[in-house]
Design a protein around this motif. Structure first.
Motif, PDB file in Angstrom:
ATOM      1  N   ALA A  45      10.030   3.690 -12.288  1.00 51.75           N
ATOM      2  CA  ALA A  45      11.416   3.237 -12.183  1.00 51.75           C
ATOM      3  C   ALA A  45      12.158   4.020 -11.106  1.00 51.75           C
ATOM      4  CB  ALA A  45      12.123   3.394 -13.529  1.00 51.75           C
ATOM      5  N   GLY A  46      11.862   5.306 -10.991  1.00 50.13           N
ATOM      6  CA  GLY A  46      12.503   6.127  -9.962  1.00 50.13           C
ATOM      7  C   GLY A  46      12.153   5.677  -8.560  1.00 50.13           C
ATOM      8  N   VAL A  47      10.869   5.317  -8.338  1.00 51.80           N
ATOM      9  CA  VAL A  47      10.454   4.812  -7.028  1.00 51.80           C
ATOM     10  C   VAL A  47      11.184   3.515  -6.701  1.00 51.80           C
ATOM     11  CG1 VAL A  47       8.516   3.893  -5.703  1.00 51.80           C
ATOM     12  CG2 VAL A  47       8.187   5.905  -7.146  1.00 51.80           C
ATOM     13  N   ILE A  48      11.274   2.618  -7.684  1.00 54.01           N
ATOM     14  CA  ILE A  48      11.956   1.337  -7.472  1.00 54.01           C
ATOM     15  C   ILE A  48      13.423   1.562  -7.111  1.00 54.01           C
ATOM     16  CG2 ILE A  48      12.768  -0.746  -8.658  1.00 54.01           C
ATOM     17  CD1 ILE A  48      10.066  -0.670 -10.192  1.00 54.01           C
ATOM     18  N   MET A  49      14.081   2.462  -7.824  1.00 52.61           N
ATOM     19  CA  MET A  49      15.497   2.720  -7.556  1.00 52.61           C
ATOM     20  C   MET A  49      15.687   3.369  -6.186  1.00 52.61           C
ATOM     21  SD  MET A  49      16.734   3.944 -11.334  1.00 52.61           S
ATOM     22  CE  MET A  49      16.427   2.878 -12.749  1.00 52.61           C
ATOM     23  N   MET A  50      14.745   4.219  -5.782  1.00 54.76           N
ATOM     24  CA  MET A  50      14.833   4.839  -4.461  1.00 54.76           C
ATOM     25  C   MET A  50      14.694   3.783  -3.371  1.00 54.76           C
ATOM     26  SD  MET A  50      12.511   7.937  -2.932  1.00 54.76           S
ATOM     27  CE  MET A  50      11.000   6.993  -3.044  1.00 54.76           C
ATOM     28  N   LEU A  51      13.746   2.861  -3.537  1.00 56.19           N
ATOM     29  CA  LEU A  51      13.586   1.780  -2.561  1.00 56.19           C
ATOM     30  C   LEU A  51      14.810   0.871  -2.543  1.00 56.19           C
ATOM     31  CD1 LEU A  51       9.855   0.815  -3.182  1.00 56.19           C
ATOM     32  CD2 LEU A  51      10.795   2.042  -1.221  1.00 56.19           C
ATOM     33  N   ALA A  52      15.420   0.669  -3.716  1.00 57.87           N
ATOM     34  CA  ALA A  52      16.620  -0.166  -3.774  1.00 57.87           C
ATOM     35  C   ALA A  52      17.771   0.467  -3.001  1.00 57.87           C
ATOM     36  CB  ALA A  52      17.028  -0.387  -5.226  1.00 57.87           C
ATOM     37  N   TRP A  79       0.943  16.532 -13.787  1.00 61.91           N
ATOM     38  CA  TRP A  79       0.566  17.942 -13.855  1.00 61.91           C
ATOM     39  C   TRP A  79       1.722  18.887 -14.122  1.00 61.91           C
ATOM     40  CZ3 TRP A  79      -4.276  19.271 -14.502  1.00 61.91           C
ATOM     41  CH2 TRP A  79      -5.283  18.417 -14.061  1.00 61.91           C
ATOM     42  N   PHE A  80       2.935  18.528 -13.698  1.00 60.56           N
ATOM     43  CA  PHE A  80       4.019  19.511 -13.733  1.00 60.56           C
ATOM     44  C   PHE A  80       5.241  19.100 -14.540  1.00 60.56           C
ATOM     45  CE2 PHE A  80       1.906  19.901  -9.505  1.00 60.56           C
ATOM     46  CZ  PHE A  80       1.242  21.097  -9.762  1.00 60.56           C
ATOM     47  N   SER A  81       5.272  17.894 -15.122  1.00 56.34           N
ATOM     48  CA  SER A  81       6.485  17.419 -15.792  1.00 56.34           C
ATOM     49  C   SER A  81       6.886  18.312 -16.959  1.00 56.34           C
ATOM     50  CB  SER A  81       6.296  15.981 -16.278  1.00 56.34           C
ATOM     51  OG  SER A  81       5.238  15.904 -17.216  1.00 56.34           O
ATOM     52  N   ASP A  82       5.906  18.828 -17.712  1.00 58.04           N
ATOM     53  CA  ASP A  82       6.250  19.654 -18.868  1.00 58.04           C
ATOM     54  C   ASP A  82       6.954  20.938 -18.436  1.00 58.04           C
ATOM     55  OD1 ASP A  82       3.899  20.512 -17.644  1.00 58.04           O
ATOM     56  OD2 ASP A  82       3.016  21.261 -19.516  1.00 58.04           O
ATOM     57  N   SER A 101       0.834  -1.206   0.000  1.00 59.87           N
ATOM     58  CA  SER A 101       0.000   0.000   0.000  1.00 59.87           C
ATOM     59  C   SER A 101       0.869   1.257   0.000  1.00 59.87           C
ATOM     60  CB  SER A 101      -0.922   0.002   1.223  1.00 59.87           C
ATOM     61  OG  SER A 101      -1.771  -1.117   1.209  1.00 59.87           O
ATOM     62  N   ILE A 102       1.922   1.237   0.808  1.00 61.91           N
ATOM     63  CA  ILE A 102       2.816   2.399   0.872  1.00 61.91           C
ATOM     64  C   ILE A 102       3.489   2.624  -0.472  1.00 61.91           C
ATOM     65  CG2 ILE A 102       4.942   3.275   1.897  1.00 61.91           C
ATOM     66  CD1 ILE A 102       4.110   1.857   4.495  1.00 61.91           C
ATOM     67  N   ALA A 103       3.933   1.538  -1.115  1.00 63.17           N
ATOM     68  CA  ALA A 103       4.589   1.660  -2.424  1.00 63.17           C
ATOM     69  C   ALA A 103       3.633   2.251  -3.449  1.00 63.17           C
ATOM     70  CB  ALA A 103       5.085   0.292  -2.880  1.00 63.17           C
ATOM     71  N   PHE A 104       2.377   1.809  -3.418  1.00 59.69           N
ATOM     72  CA  PHE A 104       1.396   2.337  -4.355  1.00 59.69           C
ATOM     73  C   PHE A 104       1.129   3.819  -4.105  1.00 59.69           C
ATOM     74  CE2 PHE A 104      -0.301  -1.932  -5.650  1.00 59.69           C
ATOM     75  CZ  PHE A 104      -0.170  -1.721  -7.027  1.00 59.69           C
ATOM     76  N   PHE A 114       1.684   6.767  -6.708  1.00 55.34           N
ATOM     77  CA  PHE A 114       0.562   7.631  -7.072  1.00 55.34           C
ATOM     78  C   PHE A 114       0.930   9.103  -6.909  1.00 55.34           C
ATOM     79  CE2 PHE A 114      -3.082  10.181  -5.730  1.00 55.34           C
ATOM     80  CZ  PHE A 114      -3.922  10.032  -6.819  1.00 55.34           C
ATOM     81  N   LEU A 115       1.529   9.441  -5.781  1.00 55.13           N
ATOM     82  CA  LEU A 115       1.877  10.843  -5.527  1.00 55.13           C
ATOM     83  C   LEU A 115       2.908  11.360  -6.532  1.00 55.13           C
ATOM     84  CD1 LEU A 115       2.050  10.866  -1.607  1.00 55.13           C
ATOM     85  CD2 LEU A 115       0.254  11.825  -3.083  1.00 55.13           C
ATOM     86  N   MET A 116       3.908  10.536  -6.828  1.00 57.78           N
ATOM     87  CA  MET A 116       4.926  10.963  -7.783  1.00 57.78           C
ATOM     88  C   MET A 116       4.341  11.072  -9.185  1.00 57.78           C
ATOM     89  SD  MET A 116       8.309   8.921  -6.435  1.00 57.78           S
ATOM     90  CE  MET A 116       9.411   9.823  -7.505  1.00 57.78           C
ATOM     91  N   ASN A 117       3.470  10.136  -9.553  1.00 63.90           N
ATOM     92  CA  ASN A 117       2.838  10.209 -10.870  1.00 63.90           C
ATOM     93  C   ASN A 117       1.888  11.392 -10.970  1.00 63.90           C
ATOM     94  OD1 ASN A 117       3.933   8.097 -12.427  1.00 63.90           O
ATOM     95  ND2 ASN A 117       2.732   6.589 -11.297  1.00 63.90           N
TER      96      ASN A 117
END
Length: 283
Positions: free
Chosen positions: A151-158, A47-50, A32-35, A39-42
């Motif tokens: 991928a960024g979330v996965i690398m941060m957890l790693a 909204w702001f990536s551009d 749940s925490i990972a999701f 979600f928050l990063m996505n």
């Protein structure tokens, strides 16, 4: 299998990898925490990536009076593709490259470097801009952002997993009793980021091929895009654009240069293969 189905499957693999990592850290609660993190990063990326990426490369908006050729070409392409007109930007560098960003066709932006506008002829520039509009039309800009965020979330957890053994952290007691704790940490610290990177690269490469084909279909001049790619590759080797690895997948050619091993992990397929595929479309 079509590129769209491949992309969906690969995004599913990224999400599944994230769930496995969350489950290893904390069971269902960890999932749940990972999701929530994803979600928050996505949400922020959606909204702001551009705005973020345009600011990173100091891209400046240009009006029709300031860049008449650029506007004329894009207006013609958007009319043919039945797309809204994107915002147009110029990146102040002599490096040869371009990218598109934005969450959907109604909120898209296309940025080209000063160098690419100056060096390419009109047909070649049209081919490049058609390629970027194809990314917008195919929703690649949003897909790439989601893939990069997961991928960024996965690398941060790693990275967190690398330090947890020193602080007594780990997986469940059952895993540790079976000797699975050390293997789990090894997977998280070493294999998970590699797997995430490979999945992200597969998504990026498949979208590049599709954008080449869609762009060539829009102009009916695949030879022009092939010629442009050749010039851009030579230009990128002579004068690489100073780019972040996190955004290199956005550009029409990889702005980051490296050795043979680096090319294996490039966000873009080999330029020779892209050109060969475009040449095969010429009738």
């Amino acid at each position: 299998m079509s590129n769209t189905l491949k992309t969906g499957a690969l995004l599913g693999l990224l999400t599944g990898l994230l769930v496995l990592i969350g489950g290893y850290f904390g069971g269902s609660q960890g999932m749940s925490i990972a999701f929530v993190m994803a979600f928050l990063m996505n949400f922020g990326a959606y909204w702001f990536s551009d705005r973020i990426v345009l600011a990173m490369y100091r891209a400046q908006p240009v009006s029709e009076a300031e860049a008449p050729e650029l506007h004329r070409i894009v207006q013609g392409l958007t009319m043919r593709a039945h797309m809204p007109m994107p915002r147009l930007y110029i990146i102040p560098t002599d490096a040869l490259n371009a990218f598109a960003t934005g969450r959907d066709p109604e909120h898209a932006a296309v940025a080209a470097t000063q160098g690419i506008v100056r060096v390419l002829n009109e047909e070649e520039l049209e081919g490049v801009l058609a390629h970027e509009l194809a990314h917008v039309r195919n929703r690649d800009t949003l897909i790439s952002t989601i893939a990069a965020t997961l991928a960024g979330v996965i690398m941060m957890l790693a990275r967190m997993a690398m330090w947890m053994p020193y602080f007594g952290g780990g997986g469940s007691r059952d895993n540790e009793d079976r000797g699975g704790g050390a293997i789990g940490f090894l997977f998280l610290a070493l294999l998970a980021p590699i797997a995430a990177t490979l999945i992200q690269l597969a998504i990026s490469r498949s979208r590049e091929f599709q954008a080449d084909e869609t762009g060539a279909g829009l102009t009916h001049k695949p030879y022009a895009l092939a010629a442009a790619l050749q010039k851009l590759e030579v230009g990128a080797n002579r004068l690489p654009l100073e780019a972040s690895p996190a955004t290199s997948h956005l550009f029409i050619v990889n702005p980051i240069r490296g050795n043979a091993l680096f090319k294996l992990f490039s966000t873009h397929p080999p330029i020779e293969e892209r050109i060969a595929r475009l040449q095969a479309l010429v009738v």
